[in-house]
Design a protein around this motif. Structure first.
Motif, mmCIF file in Angstrom:
data_model
loop_
_atom_site.group_PDB
_atom_site.id
_atom_site.type_symbol
_atom_site.label_atom_id
_atom_site.label_comp_id
_atom_site.label_asym_id
_atom_site.label_seq_id
_atom_site.Cartn_x
_atom_site.Cartn_y
_atom_site.Cartn_z
ATOM 1 N N LEU A 502 9.868 5.613 -6.580
ATOM 2 C CA LEU A 502 8.724 4.984 -6.592
ATOM 3 C C LEU A 502 7.647 5.317 -7.006
ATOM 4 O O LEU A 502 6.984 6.275 -6.806
ATOM 5 C CB LEU A 502 8.410 4.504 -4.726
ATOM 6 C CG LEU A 502 7.658 3.528 -4.657
ATOM 7 C CD1 LEU A 502 8.211 2.619 -4.413
ATOM 8 C CD2 LEU A 502 7.140 4.337 -2.753
ATOM 9 N N LEU A 504 3.739 5.682 -6.808
ATOM 10 C CA LEU A 504 3.179 5.887 -5.547
ATOM 11 C C LEU A 504 1.216 4.998 -6.041
ATOM 12 O O LEU A 504 1.484 5.613 -7.109
ATOM 13 C CB LEU A 504 2.514 7.365 -5.266
ATOM 14 C CG LEU A 504 4.117 7.877 -4.590
ATOM 15 C CD1 LEU A 504 4.033 9.548 -4.768
ATOM 16 C CD2 LEU A 504 4.707 7.326 -3.735
ATOM 17 N N PRO A 505 1.209 4.275 -5.312
ATOM 18 C CA PRO A 505 -0.075 3.786 -5.811
ATOM 19 C C PRO A 505 -1.328 4.476 -4.864
ATOM 20 O O PRO A 505 -0.582 6.452 -4.326
ATOM 21 C CB PRO A 505 -0.797 3.081 -3.978
ATOM 22 C CG PRO A 505 1.314 2.505 -3.920
ATOM 23 C CD PRO A 505 1.963 4.188 -3.721
ATOM 24 N N ALA A 508 -1.473 7.827 -1.607
ATOM 25 C CA ALA A 508 -0.924 7.046 -0.895
ATOM 26 C C ALA A 508 -0.058 8.725 -0.390
ATOM 27 O O ALA A 508 -0.764 9.678 -0.875
ATOM 28 C CB ALA A 508 0.516 6.752 -1.331
ATOM 29 N N GLN A 528 5.251 9.631 -9.717
ATOM 30 C CA GLN A 528 6.757 8.552 -9.105
ATOM 31 C C GLN A 528 7.093 9.991 -7.633
ATOM 32 O O GLN A 528 7.496 11.014 -8.506
ATOM 33 C CB GLN A 528 7.693 8.581 -10.433
ATOM 34 C CG GLN A 528 7.359 7.435 -10.975
ATOM 35 C CD GLN A 528 8.205 6.846 -11.951
ATOM 36 O OE1 GLN A 528 8.798 7.891 -12.554
ATOM 37 N NE2 GLN A 528 8.891 5.709 -11.804
ATOM 38 N N LEU A 567 2.952 4.455 3.227
ATOM 39 C CA LEU A 567 3.309 4.095 1.622
ATOM 40 C C LEU A 567 3.025 2.974 1.883
ATOM 41 O O LEU A 567 2.360 1.632 1.047
ATOM 42 C CB LEU A 567 4.774 4.351 1.059
ATOM 43 C CG LEU A 567 5.266 5.697 1.170
ATOM 44 C CD1 LEU A 567 6.947 5.784 1.110
ATOM 45 C CD2 LEU A 567 4.383 6.009 0.337
ATOM 46 N N ALA A 572 2.805 0.812 -1.434
ATOM 47 C CA ALA A 572 3.703 0.831 -1.804
ATOM 48 C C ALA A 572 4.110 -0.550 -2.063
ATOM 49 O O ALA A 572 4.302 -1.273 -0.306
ATOM 50 C CB ALA A 572 4.444 1.701 -1.672
#
Length: 686
Positions: A502, A504-505, A508, A528, A567, A572
């Motif tokens: 994922l 990540l924003p 986060a 990530q 998240l 996310a």
């Protein structure tokens, strides 16, 4: 009381040496043992004493000068102390040995010094400062077992922490020269007894020498009873006499009487070795052999770091059993070994992070198991410790409702990049191709070799079938490792696993430590978050699936309750379709321990040990027959980052006729033939 030769003592940490610092005859401060009321050395003449007693009496300068064997010269020592003897032997080796020679040092120590005490003690010898720094930098935790250190490219040190006699009984290796050291018999009578001398004799090569500072009667009688010839020679300084001698014909190794099938194959030439498979198992073996001067051809259909070793990030950790067993012992040794190995290989930490691992107890059953583990294994807190939920949360950088076990020496690694780095080691030639045939070369002499038929690049840019010939072969091809006639008897199970990634924003939350329970989550790499992983035995499909991403998200919630919601709140997209990831197929053995060692001739074993199918106590004396020069490293499952570097050393050491980096029972536990014997005894052999 010491353990039997085929048993391991309890897994535990050791008491470090209790020192005080006293002025010696020269007025300088020197380390003194509070427990044994004896000095480690005199700053005034300690170096000269070592050179007289151990180096000169063992004739090391001339023996080093004349050493031409491809195997290393092996020195064994009973009592490492400050390491002065071994550092002096290393300096002597550098001064006299040919450039191609290698030195292997083996030393026991029941009360290892603390790192700071070691550094302070060795500071007395400025001309040894560079060598001392290499030793101090790799100084292991005080845990019973074998700890391998790479002092430089030509010199290896194995520290066997624990009771000296016990350690020598467990040593798998043979010694050329002994430093019979330790505190004086009058100060430390528990060490100087008949069992010690018998263990030395059993681990000696024909003609092995010894030297010791003492002439005590118990030592002379014990040495003679064990088969050593001794003579009095001039002592050092005010000590008029000391002992030196040799053993021409060591006794037969009684260790193999109960397990003759594990008798190692005879040493063979290892100038050129082919390694089949360029994942973690194969590249670690290739690098270990190349470090020993072996020319390695590394063969893989897809290139280094593909398959199950192709993830960008993987956890370096183990899950140890609550009650001691051989598998746990091997994996803990592997973790400690991998940490030192990574520090030596990549001190800048471009390929790994030593951030630690939290193993959470998310349920009452796991909490009880962890409590039992801590009660059964009094290990140093620098290796593993229990933490409550508050401390676990502080370490992870997240709010956690559970405590667990913290492994400070663990962390995460970049497996794909690590494989590429190892494949580029000096002495390793990586080629792309698939091995279609593997056959022994007709043995016109006792050495023989292997012929491999490959499809793929022949090294000249042509993509066609061709053959290569080598002295020995190591198979490290994961689930394909038992696809050869010689390895077909070794059961391997494919296990599919899928990780999820994922992006990540900004802002986060993310774990600061690897956190695992049923699943795991790792600190972000390049923005990530990697988490997972699914576990599907007997599934060999490496295609990523949304269903597995959904499973990994559920497991993430179970491991870190509330974290997926945090998240999502940070922006996310947690829908399975939005996740990246990768699926791969790992290989596992039925007992979940790796195969690491020589490949047994299964048909010969079934014939030679057939009587055991009716009565397991009817053990023939026949040594186990193996396919000469054929080895395997496979079935590492999901713990390859912990197991592969150590098993690579195990195979390279056996292949190159060196002492092993594991106790004999652990090497036997990993032997590929263990399943053949098990099935035979249970009536399941073919």
């Amino acid at each position: 009381m010491t353990a039997a030769p085929d048993a391991l003592p309890p897994l535990a940490g050791l008491q470090t040496a209790r020192l005080d610092w006293r002025q010696d005859d020269s007025g300088e401060s020197a380390p003194h043992s509070s427990a044994f009321d004896d000095v480690y050395f005199s700053r005034h003449d300690g170096r000269a004493e070592t050179e007289h007693v151990f180096l000169a009496a063992n004739r090391l300068p001339e023996r080093f000068r004349e050493w031409q064997a491809t195997r290393p010269f092996v020195i064994g020592e009973t009592g490492f102390g400050t390491g002065l003897n071994m550092l002096c032997a290393w300096a002597c080796f550098d001064a006299h040995a040919p450039a191609a020679a290698r030195l292997h040092l083996v030393s026991t120590e029941k009360f290892p010094l603390a790192r700071d005490d070691l550094a302070r003690a060795l500071a007395a010898w400025p001309d040894l400062a560079e060598r001392a720094a290499a030793l101090v930098a790799q100084w292991p935790e005080p845990v019973a077992g074998v700890h391998r250190l790479w002092l430089d490219r030509r010199v290896t040190l194995d520290l066997h922490f624990g009771d000296t006699t016990e350690r020598l009984a467990l040593l798998d290796g043979a010694v050329d020269a002994w430093f019979l050291d330790g505190f004086a018999p009058s100060k430390n009578p528990e060490m100087w007894h008949d069992a010690l001398f018998a263990a030395m004799a059993a681990r000696s090569r024909p003609g092995a020498t010894f030297a010791t500072f003492t002439c005590a009667g118990v030592v002379k009688r014990g040495l003679r009873a064990a088969g050593f010839a001794w003579r009095k020679v001039p002592g050092f300084g005010r000590k008029r006499e000391m002992l030196a001698g040799e053993i021409e014909t060591p006794p037969a190794d009684e260790r193999r009487r109960a397990t003759p099938w594990f008798t190692p194959p005879a040493a063979r030439p290892a100038r050129r070795v082919a390694v089949i498979g360029a994942g973690l198992a194969g590249t670690t073996v290739a690098a270990a052999l190349a470090r020993r001067g072996v020319a390695v051809t590394l063969i893989d259909r897809e290139g280094p770091g593909a398959g199950a070793s192709g993830n960008a990030q993987g956890a370096l950790y183990v899950k140890l059993a609550a009650d001691t067993n051989l598998q746990s012992r091997a994996y803990l040794a592997g973790l400690l070994h991998a940490r030192r190995w990574l520090e030596a290989l990549d001190p800048d930490q471009a390929l790994w992070s030593p951030g630690g691992v939290l193993q959470l107890a998310t349920g009452e059953r796991e909490a009880r198991r962890q409590a039992r583990f801590l009660a059964n294994h009094p290990l140093p807190t620098s290796v593993v410790r229990g933490v409550d939920a508050e401390e676990a949360g502080r370490l992870a950088g997240l709010d956690l409702p559970h405590g667990g076990l913290d492994y400070p020496l663990a962390g995460w690694v970049r497996p794909d990049a690590l494989c590429r780095r190892l494949a580029a080691s000096d002495g390793v030639s990586a080629v792309r191709g698939e091995v279609r045939g593997l056959s022994p070369i007709a043995e016109e002499d006792e050495n023989g070799g292997w012929r491999l038929t490959l499809s793929g690049d022949d090294g000249g840019g042509k993509n066609e079938e061709h053959t290569i010939e080598v002295d020995q072969v190591v198979i490290a091809a994961a689930t394909a490792s038992n696809g050869f006639d010689q390895t077909a008897a070794l059961p391997l199970q494919p296990v599919r696993g899928q990780i999820s990634r994922l992006t990540l924003p900004p802002g986060a939350p993310a774990p600061a430590r690897v956190v695992c329970a049923g699943g795991y989550a790792m600190p972000p790499l390049n923005g990530q978050l990697t988490f997972g992983a699914s576990f599907a035995p007997n599934d060999a499909d490496a295609t990523a699936r949304e269903a597995d991403h959904a499973f990994n998200l559920e497991e993430l919630e179970r491991t870190l309750p509330g974290y997926p919601a945090a998240l999502a709140e940070a922006g996310a997209d947690l829908s399975p379709a939005a996740l990246g990831g990768r699926a791969a197929v790992r290989a596992a053995s039925p007992d979940k321990s790796p195969y690491a060692g020589p490949v047994p001739d299964a048909e010969a074993w079934r014939h030679d040990y057939a009587a055991m199918a009716k009565d397991a106590t009817r053990i023939p004396a026949t040594p186990g027959r193996h396919h000469p020069g054929l080895w395997i490293s496979a079935a590492h499952g999901s713990r390859g980052l912990s197991s592969a570097p150590l098993t690579a050393e195990l195979i390279a050491s056996r292949l190159c006729d060196e002492p092993l980096p594991l106790e004999a029972p652990l090497a036997d536990h990993l032997h590929p033939g263990r399943r053949v014997i098990r099935d035979l005894i249970r009536g399941q052999g073919r």
